[in-house]
Design a protein around this motif. Sequence first.
Motif, PDB file in Angstrom:
ATOM      1  N   ARG A  78      14.083   9.404   2.891  1.00  0.00           N
ATOM      2  CA  ARG A  78      13.226   9.548   1.712  1.00  0.00           C
ATOM      3  C   ARG A  78      11.961  10.338   2.035  1.00  0.00           C
ATOM      4  O   ARG A  78      11.604  11.258   1.298  1.00  0.00           O
ATOM      5  N   TYR A  79      11.292   9.970   3.138  1.00  0.00           N
ATOM      6  CA  TYR A  79      10.020  10.613   3.458  1.00  0.00           C
ATOM      7  C   TYR A  79       9.894  10.865   4.955  1.00  0.00           C
ATOM      8  O   TYR A  79      10.490  10.161   5.774  1.00  0.00           O
ATOM      9  N   ALA A  80       9.068  11.866   5.285  1.00  0.00           N
ATOM     10  CA  ALA A  80       8.834  12.239   6.684  1.00  0.00           C
ATOM     11  C   ALA A  80       7.486  11.721   7.154  1.00  0.00           C
ATOM     12  O   ALA A  80       6.479  11.821   6.460  1.00  0.00           O
ATOM     13  N   ILE A 136      -7.903  10.967   5.923  1.00  0.00           N
ATOM     14  CA  ILE A 136      -8.599  10.591   4.696  1.00  0.00           C
ATOM     15  C   ILE A 136      -8.779  11.821   3.808  1.00  0.00           C
ATOM     16  O   ILE A 136      -8.520  11.786   2.593  1.00  0.00           O
ATOM     17  N   LYS A 137      -9.177  12.933   4.418  1.00  0.00           N
ATOM     18  CA  LYS A 137      -9.373  14.176   3.670  1.00  0.00           C
ATOM     19  C   LYS A 137      -8.069  14.684   3.081  1.00  0.00           C
ATOM     20  O   LYS A 137      -8.037  15.202   1.945  1.00  0.00           O
ATOM     21  N   GLN A 138      -6.964  14.546   3.839  1.00  0.00           N
ATOM     22  CA  GLN A 138      -5.669  15.065   3.402  1.00  0.00           C
ATOM     23  C   GLN A 138      -4.861  14.052   2.588  1.00  0.00           C
ATOM     24  O   GLN A 138      -3.741  14.346   2.170  1.00  0.00           O
ATOM     25  N   ASN A 139      -5.430  12.874   2.372  1.00  0.00           N
ATOM     26  CA  ASN A 139      -4.743  11.805   1.642  1.00  0.00           C
ATOM     27  C   ASN A 139      -3.406  11.448   2.288  1.00  0.00           C
ATOM     28  O   ASN A 139      -2.375  11.326   1.620  1.00  0.00           O
ATOM     29  N   MET A 140      -3.434  11.324   3.608  1.00  0.00           N
ATOM     30  CA  MET A 140      -2.286  10.815   4.349  1.00  0.00           C
ATOM     31  C   MET A 140      -2.589   9.373   4.753  1.00  0.00           C
ATOM     32  O   MET A 140      -3.653   8.841   4.448  1.00  0.00           O
ATOM     33  N   SER A 141      -1.636   8.758   5.435  1.00  0.00           N
ATOM     34  CA  SER A 141      -1.819   7.370   5.845  1.00  0.00           C
ATOM     35  C   SER A 141      -1.670   7.214   7.348  1.00  0.00           C
ATOM     36  O   SER A 141      -0.985   8.004   7.997  1.00  0.00           O
ATOM     37  N   ILE A 142      -2.299   6.174   7.874  1.00  0.00           N
ATOM     38  CA  ILE A 142      -2.129   5.810   9.279  1.00  0.00           C
ATOM     39  C   ILE A 142      -1.427   4.462   9.349  1.00  0.00           C
ATOM     40  O   ILE A 142      -1.834   3.502   8.687  1.00  0.00           O
ATOM     41  N   LEU A 143      -0.361   4.424  10.130  1.00  0.00           N
ATOM     42  CA  LEU A 143       0.299   3.174  10.474  1.00  0.00           C
ATOM     43  C   LEU A 143      -0.202   2.799  11.866  1.00  0.00           C
ATOM     44  O   LEU A 143       0.078   3.510  12.839  1.00  0.00           O
ATOM     45  N   ALA A 144      -0.956   1.733  11.958  1.00  0.00           N
ATOM     46  CA  ALA A 144      -1.558   1.340  13.230  1.00  0.00           C
ATOM     47  C   ALA A 144      -0.598   0.471  14.028  1.00  0.00           C
ATOM     48  O   ALA A 144      -0.220  -0.610  13.585  1.00  0.00           O
ATOM     49  N   TYR A 145      -0.199   0.979  15.197  1.00  0.00           N
ATOM     50  CA  TYR A 145       0.625   0.121  16.048  1.00  0.00           C
ATOM     51  C   TYR A 145      -0.206  -0.482  17.164  1.00  0.00           C
ATOM     52  O   TYR A 145      -1.276   0.023  17.504  1.00  0.00           O
ATOM     53  N   SER A 146       0.262  -1.593  17.676  1.00  0.00           N
ATOM     54  CA  SER A 146      -0.461  -2.403  18.673  1.00  0.00           C
ATOM     55  C   SER A 146      -1.841  -2.833  18.174  1.00  0.00           C
ATOM     56  O   SER A 146      -2.833  -2.754  18.912  1.00  0.00           O
ATOM     57  N   ARG A 189       0.827  -1.195   0.000  1.00  0.00           N
ATOM     58  CA  ARG A 189       0.000   0.000   0.000  1.00  0.00           C
ATOM     59  C   ARG A 189       0.867   1.253   0.000  1.00  0.00           C
ATOM     60  O   ARG A 189       1.876   1.338   0.717  1.00  0.00           O
ATOM     61  N   THR A 190       0.437   2.233  -0.780  1.00  0.00           N
ATOM     62  CA  THR A 190       1.170   3.483  -0.913  1.00  0.00           C
ATOM     63  C   THR A 190       0.866   4.412   0.246  1.00  0.00           C
ATOM     64  O   THR A 190      -0.298   4.591   0.621  1.00  0.00           O
ATOM     65  N   LEU A 191       1.905   5.012   0.812  1.00  0.00           N
ATOM     66  CA  LEU A 191       1.710   5.959   1.907  1.00  0.00           C
ATOM     67  C   LEU A 191       1.441   7.350   1.349  1.00  0.00           C
ATOM     68  O   LEU A 191       2.251   7.904   0.598  1.00  0.00           O
ATOM     69  N   GLY A 192       0.289   7.904   1.738  1.00  0.00           N
ATOM     70  CA  GLY A 192      -0.049   9.262   1.334  1.00  0.00           C
ATOM     71  C   GLY A 192       0.029   9.455  -0.163  1.00  0.00           C
ATOM     72  O   GLY A 192      -0.418   8.610  -0.941  1.00  0.00           O
ATOM     73  N   GLN A 193       0.638  10.575  -0.547  1.00  0.00           N
ATOM     74  CA  GLN A 193       0.795  10.892  -1.967  1.00  0.00           C
ATOM     75  C   GLN A 193       2.227  10.644  -2.435  1.00  0.00           C
ATOM     76  O   GLN A 193       2.670  11.208  -3.435  1.00  0.00           O
ATOM     77  N   SER A 194       2.941   9.785  -1.713  1.00  0.00           N
ATOM     78  CA  SER A 194       4.328   9.481  -2.062  1.00  0.00           C
ATOM     79  C   SER A 194       4.388   8.307  -3.034  1.00  0.00           C
ATOM     80  O   SER A 194       3.348   7.801  -3.476  1.00  0.00           O
TER      81      SER A 194
END
Length: 331
Positions: A165-167, A209-219, A4-9
């Motif tokens: 590469r990315y922040a 979702i609105k900003q087209n970012m991603s969530i990495l879910a931990y735990s 899966r692609t993170l955000g718009q990267s």
Amino acid sequence: MEFRTLGQSDLKLSAITFGAWAAGGWMWGGTEQNDAVKAIQSAFDYGVTSIDTAPIYGMGHSEKIVGTAIKDLARDQVQLVTKFGLRWDATEGDFYTNTKDNDRNPIAIYKNASKASIIKECEDSLKRLGTDYIDLYQIHWPDKTTPIQETMEAVAQLIKDGKVRYAGVCNYSVEQLEEANTYVDIISNQVPYSMVNRGIETDLVPYVIKQNMSILAYSPLQRGLLTGKMQAGHVFSEGDHRQGLAFFKDENITQTVTFLDKLKPLAESKHATIAQLVLRWTIEQPGITIALAGARNEKQSIQNAKAIDVKLTAEELQFISKALEQVKLDL
């Protein structure tokens, strides 16, 4: 494996990413290095090409284990995700906690996201990981003693220098995320999320979702609570942080077990474990791009990776969600 692609990267991570906190031993009652290395390598064999770690996990030990595990791989075959901002070797910044290292020696940890600290941490992480760049570099926790602008401009410089590469960020609120994004393109926020810990659905999920970012879910397995293997009265080993957490009070374990028992027929019909069902449910939720799954040995690692093979219909997802409505943990 799904990627899966993170955000718009153009950075793609395996939907199940290896979480290397427990591999570092710290706060998990120690670790066996050979088992941890095999866990990472076995995950890779089953398509888990992305690894999330941090310097604080074992005071550099987790990053070294990751470096050892991937040393024979071509660099572009793996995605390295690590963090900065928690220092055990300096006292500048915002005091975080007193704890003990893997040798049971007392240490104090400070949040420090200053430019000078970030530059040093990045160099140290690169050496431990045995690489010349990091795919995704994340602030571990907000640091109130350092302006977000200073922190993010430092990361932007590391990107310009080719060392990152990315922040990304971790544990950021919507407001903090919004401000950080004005100084560098933020593609993800790593936050806790599980079936029994869904607070981010109120504000963070709609925002990303609105900003087209991603969530990495931990735990996503709630540190073992959602594996179906824990019963009331469970005794944790010395140094295991879970023994003091509200999720692991006997009444909460009992209630969770009751819920998971309702999922057993569904899991069995999929030839899956409860943990695999939980991981698949997690990455099917709106806004959740990646689930970080930790493993301390080869068996756990392969089981986590195979969660991707579980397929859930809309009706089955609805069944799980309805059963979840009955779970009211005392937190």
